[in-house]
Design an enzyme around this catalytic site. Structure first.
Site, short mmCIF file in Angstrom:
data_model
loop_
_atom_site.label_atom_id
_atom_site.label_comp_id
_atom_site.label_asym_id
_atom_site.label_seq_id
_atom_site.Cartn_x
_atom_site.Cartn_y
_atom_site.Cartn_z
N ASN A 44 32.56 37.22 15.98
CA ASN A 44 31.80 37.84 17.07
C ASN A 44 31.92 37.07 18.38
O ASN A 44 32.10 37.65 19.44
CB ASN A 44 30.33 37.92 16.65
N GLU A 94 45.48 52.61 9.95
CA GLU A 94 45.32 53.84 9.15
C GLU A 94 45.64 53.56 7.69
O GLU A 94 44.99 54.08 6.78
CB GLU A 94 46.23 54.94 9.71
N HIS A 144 27.65 43.87 17.56
CA HIS A 144 27.75 45.24 18.10
C HIS A 144 29.15 45.81 17.83
O HIS A 144 30.14 45.11 17.97
CB HIS A 144 27.59 45.23 19.62
#
Ligand code: MN
Ligand code: MN
Length: 326
Positions: free
Chosen positions: A208, A303, A177
């Protein structure tokens, strides 16, 4: 080597408090490099050959094997250029986009496709068969006693003709998820929305069930134990593998940025230079450290790796302060 030297030089011109941080070792020596250099880089982690070359040229040895043939050029198979950040053309009132739209996703671009739901906002790439990033709030109102609905299913909101990823496509990987099931437990309806395959990505079990899960739990503990609220941005990038005959690109990196607030429904106007922020960027690999703190980084470096502008609705001068912080 010039870049390392420039970073050291720039420390001389910092304000006093940053100067102390620089001298005491809080300053990030890799501030101008993508997060992978802190653990492990592969050619799949980079958007362009130039990004990989910058990493190769920044160290005296090729510790990540980016220049396998030793000709001085890193990752020859990467593209020379990457598309620039799309212009912001779409306006949204979604509270999940209240801090900005990192890739300027919109509902007309299948490869930077904006999906707005009551539970979260998410950008999706049809050609990569996976999400790019998601943004969501978490506070007490989203948390309750609902268990996992486990109703993994294709997302019917994708444009016609786009491959619909199915829950069976992920052999060898967890159905991971982005917006955690555990962040949407107020009722079965909101929990079920996290099981749409647009919110799911192929994630190694080690990532995960290791530091990724630990960091998710850490965020919810801040809400349960300290009464905080969170705004979270999370995403994936890079390529380590592909699935479904190439229709799904398996990411090589996973990142998440958590903004921590005292007010239950924060907006960009609540962000100050003192706002507490945690940013992590982890390898989507089968060997990974269980401690999420191992993967701390800055928003600036995320970024740099992704080409996005995170928190673009926060005033520039505040972004400059909080995005450089590790
Ligand atoms: Mn998970
Ligand atoms: Mn930004």
């Amino acid at each position: 080597m010039l870049t390392r030297y420039a970073v050291a030089l720039s420390a001389l011109f910092l304000p006093a408090c940053d100067m102390v941080a620089a001298l005491t070792g809080d300053a990030d020596p890799n501030a101008d490099l993508p997060p992978c250099v802190d653990n492990v880089c592969t050619c799949g982690d980079f958007r362009t050959q130039g990004d990989a070359q910058h990493v190769l040229d920044s160290f005296w040895d090729d510790q990540y094997g980016l220049d396998g043939d030793g000709n001085g050029t890193a990752c020859e198979r990467l593209p020379a250029t990457a598309p620039p950040l799309a212009p912001a053309t779409y306006f949204s009132n979604s509270p999940h986009l209240a801090f900005g739209n990192p890739s300027n996703a919109d509902p007309d671009n299948a490869n930077n496709f904006l999906i707005e739901k009551d539970e979260y906002a998410l950008a999706y790439s049809a050609e990569q068969g996976r999400l790019l990033w998601a943004g969501w709030h978490v506070n007490f109102d989203w948390l309750g006693r609902t268990g996992r609905q486990d109703d993994f299913r294709p997302d019917g909101t994708l444009p016609k003709g786009v491959y619909q990823v199915t829950p069976r496509d992920y052999s060898g990987y967890d159905r991971g998820h982005m917006v955690p099931s555990g962040d949407r437990t107020a009722n079965p309806g909101v929990n079920s929305e996290t099981f749409l395959m647009t919110n799911i990505f192929p994630q190694t079990a080690a990532n995960n069930r290791g530091p990724w899960r630990e960091f998710e739990n850490y965020g919810r503990d801040l809400i349960y134990q300290q009464g905080k609220s969170l705004y979270v941005l999370g995403g994936i990038y890079g390529q380590r593998d592909s699935l479904a005959d190439g229709k799904i690109t398996v990411p090589s990196r996973t990142w998440k940025v958590m903004l921590i607030f005292d007010t239950p429904n924060p907006t960009a106007a609540n962000v100050t230079p003192q706002t507490e922020i945690i940013a992590v960027d982890m390898p989507n690999s089968r060997r990974i450290d269980d401690q999420w703190q191992t993967y701390l980084t800055s928003i600036d470096r995320i970024e740099l790796a992704t080409g996005y502008d995170l928190l673009s609705d926060v005033p520039e001068e505040i972004q400059a302060v909080i995005e450089a912080r590790r």
